[in-house]
Write an enzyme that holds these catalytic residues in place. Sequence first.
Site, PDB file in Angstrom:
ATOM      1  N   ASN A 274      -1.105   8.516   1.035  1.00  0.00           N
ATOM      2  CA  ASN A 274      -0.883   9.904   0.625  1.00  0.00           C
ATOM      3  C   ASN A 274      -1.530  10.821   1.666  1.00  0.00           C
ATOM      4  O   ASN A 274      -2.570  10.468   2.230  1.00  0.00           O
ATOM      5  CB  ASN A 274      -1.538  10.118  -0.754  1.00  0.00           C
ATOM      6  CG  ASN A 274      -1.070  11.393  -1.415  1.00  0.00           C
ATOM      7  OD1 ASN A 274      -1.428  12.492  -1.005  1.00  0.00           O
ATOM      8  ND2 ASN A 274      -0.264  11.256  -2.438  1.00  0.00           N
ATOM      9  N   ALA A 275      -0.927  11.987   1.866  1.00  0.00           N
ATOM     10  CA  ALA A 275      -1.499  12.963   2.803  1.00  0.00           C
ATOM     11  C   ALA A 275      -2.927  13.313   2.381  1.00  0.00           C
ATOM     12  O   ALA A 275      -3.778  13.613   3.222  1.00  0.00           O
ATOM     13  CB  ALA A 275      -0.630  14.214   2.849  1.00  0.00           C
TER      14      ALA A 275
ATOM     15  N   CYS B 229     -10.334  -5.003  -0.233  1.00  0.00           N
ATOM     16  CA  CYS B 229     -11.441  -4.036  -0.182  1.00  0.00           C
ATOM     17  C   CYS B 229     -12.294  -4.180  -1.445  1.00  0.00           C
ATOM     18  O   CYS B 229     -11.920  -4.868  -2.404  1.00  0.00           O
ATOM     19  CB  CYS B 229     -10.901  -2.609  -0.036  1.00  0.00           C
ATOM     20  SG  CYS B 229     -10.290  -1.903  -1.586  1.00  0.00           S
TER      21      CYS B 229
ATOM     22  N   GLU C 239      -2.944  -4.597  -3.262  1.00  0.00           N
ATOM     23  CA  GLU C 239      -3.415  -5.475  -4.341  1.00  0.00           C
ATOM     24  C   GLU C 239      -3.391  -4.767  -5.691  1.00  0.00           C
ATOM     25  O   GLU C 239      -2.943  -5.309  -6.703  1.00  0.00           O
ATOM     26  CB  GLU C 239      -4.851  -5.949  -4.052  1.00  0.00           C
ATOM     27  CG  GLU C 239      -4.989  -6.822  -2.821  1.00  0.00           C
ATOM     28  CD  GLU C 239      -5.280  -6.042  -1.543  1.00  0.00           C
ATOM     29  OE1 GLU C 239      -4.776  -4.911  -1.398  1.00  0.00           O
ATOM     30  OE2 GLU C 239      -6.010  -6.573  -0.682  1.00  0.00           O
TER      31      GLU C 239
ATOM     32  N   ASN D 143       0.832  -1.207   0.000  1.00  0.00           N
ATOM     33  CA  ASN D 143       0.000   0.000   0.000  1.00  0.00           C
ATOM     34  C   ASN D 143       0.861   1.249   0.000  1.00  0.00           C
ATOM     35  O   ASN D 143       1.917   1.302   0.639  1.00  0.00           O
ATOM     36  CB  ASN D 143      -1.042   0.001   1.129  1.00  0.00           C
ATOM     37  CG  ASN D 143      -0.505  -0.282   2.510  1.00  0.00           C
ATOM     38  OD1 ASN D 143       0.507  -0.939   2.673  1.00  0.00           O
ATOM     39  ND2 ASN D 143      -1.184   0.234   3.516  1.00  0.00           N
TER      40      ASN D 143
ATOM     41  N   CYS E 286      -4.135   0.645  -2.541  1.00  0.00           N
ATOM     42  CA  CYS E 286      -3.966  -0.623  -1.817  1.00  0.00           C
ATOM     43  C   CYS E 286      -2.852  -1.467  -2.433  1.00  0.00           C
ATOM     44  O   CYS E 286      -2.517  -1.326  -3.619  1.00  0.00           O
ATOM     45  CB  CYS E 286      -5.255  -1.437  -1.875  1.00  0.00           C
ATOM     46  SG  CYS E 286      -6.625  -0.746  -0.955  1.00  0.00           S
TER      47      CYS E 286
HETATM   48  N1  THU Z   1      -5.276  -1.730   2.439  1.00  0.00           N
HETATM   49  C1  THU Z   1      -4.687  -2.499   1.480  1.00  0.00           C
HETATM   50  O1  THU Z   1      -3.610  -2.171   0.959  1.00  0.00           O
HETATM   51  N2  THU Z   1      -5.311  -3.640   1.120  1.00  0.00           N
HETATM   52  C2  THU Z   1      -6.459  -4.124   1.672  1.00  0.00           C
HETATM   53  O2  THU Z   1      -6.915  -5.187   1.290  1.00  0.00           O
HETATM   54  C3  THU Z   1      -7.123  -3.365   2.732  1.00  0.00           C
HETATM   55  C4  THU Z   1      -6.551  -2.048   3.052  1.00  0.00           C
HETATM   56  C5  THU Z   1      -4.585  -0.510   2.868  1.00  0.00           C
HETATM   57  C6  THU Z   1      -5.239   0.791   2.497  1.00  0.00           C
HETATM   58  C7  THU Z   1      -4.677   1.711   3.551  1.00  0.00           C
HETATM   59  O3  THU Z   1      -3.397   2.168   3.139  1.00  0.00           O
HETATM   60  C8  THU Z   1      -4.488   0.829   4.767  1.00  0.00           C
HETATM   61  O4  THU Z   1      -4.502  -0.513   4.286  1.00  0.00           O
HETATM   62  C9  THU Z   1      -5.566   0.997   5.839  1.00  0.00           C
HETATM   63  O5  THU Z   1      -6.830   0.845   5.288  1.00  0.00           O
END
Ligand code: THU
Length: 159
Positions: free
Chosen positions: A65-66, A112, A75, A62, A73
């Site tokens: 960003n500010a 997500c 994925e 992941n 994400c």
């Molecule tokens: N996040 C992911 O990278 N993948 C997921 O499947 C769930 C959430 C990240 C997004 C954000 O940077 C952090 O996790 C908290 O939500």
Amino acid sequence: MKEIQYNISIKSTTNIGELNAKEQELVQRAQNAANRAYAPYSQFKVGACLLLDNGLMIEGNNQENASYPCGCCAERTALNYANATYPDAKVSAIAISAFNSQGLVDEPITPCGICRQALLETEMKNRQSIRVIMNGQKHTIIAESASDLLPLAFDDSQL
Ligand code: THU
């Protein structure tokens, strides 16, 4: 009114050794990628690793960003890189691992909604299902297809 039931089947294991060698490596690489995540706002580090049918493994994590909605994400970071770099390679599996302040999460995290839609698009484009391996400390769960994670999905057949 009739009721329509959708059944999905998810596998679960407490022993990562039940995965094949490539999938175990995928999980290890997802964990490694998570440790390189840029997550200064959530402190929640997620890693993903894709297995392509050309044998390559593509890692992502992941990137926050500010301006929060600008973040991406793990994925989709991995998927977008794979699709941009190897557009003809098919994705056969993805492993996902996440770390909170205590370390590897006990319960596996699931992608997500936006990532489910993005995984589904790749499945449809490649006409090949993606095995989704969601890794936690206590157990690891596996969906045989991203479509299992997104019932009643919108896809190009509806355009
Ligand atoms: N996040 C992911 O990278 N993948 C997921 O499947 C769930 C959430 C990240 C997004 C954000 O940077 C952090 O996790 C908290 O939500």
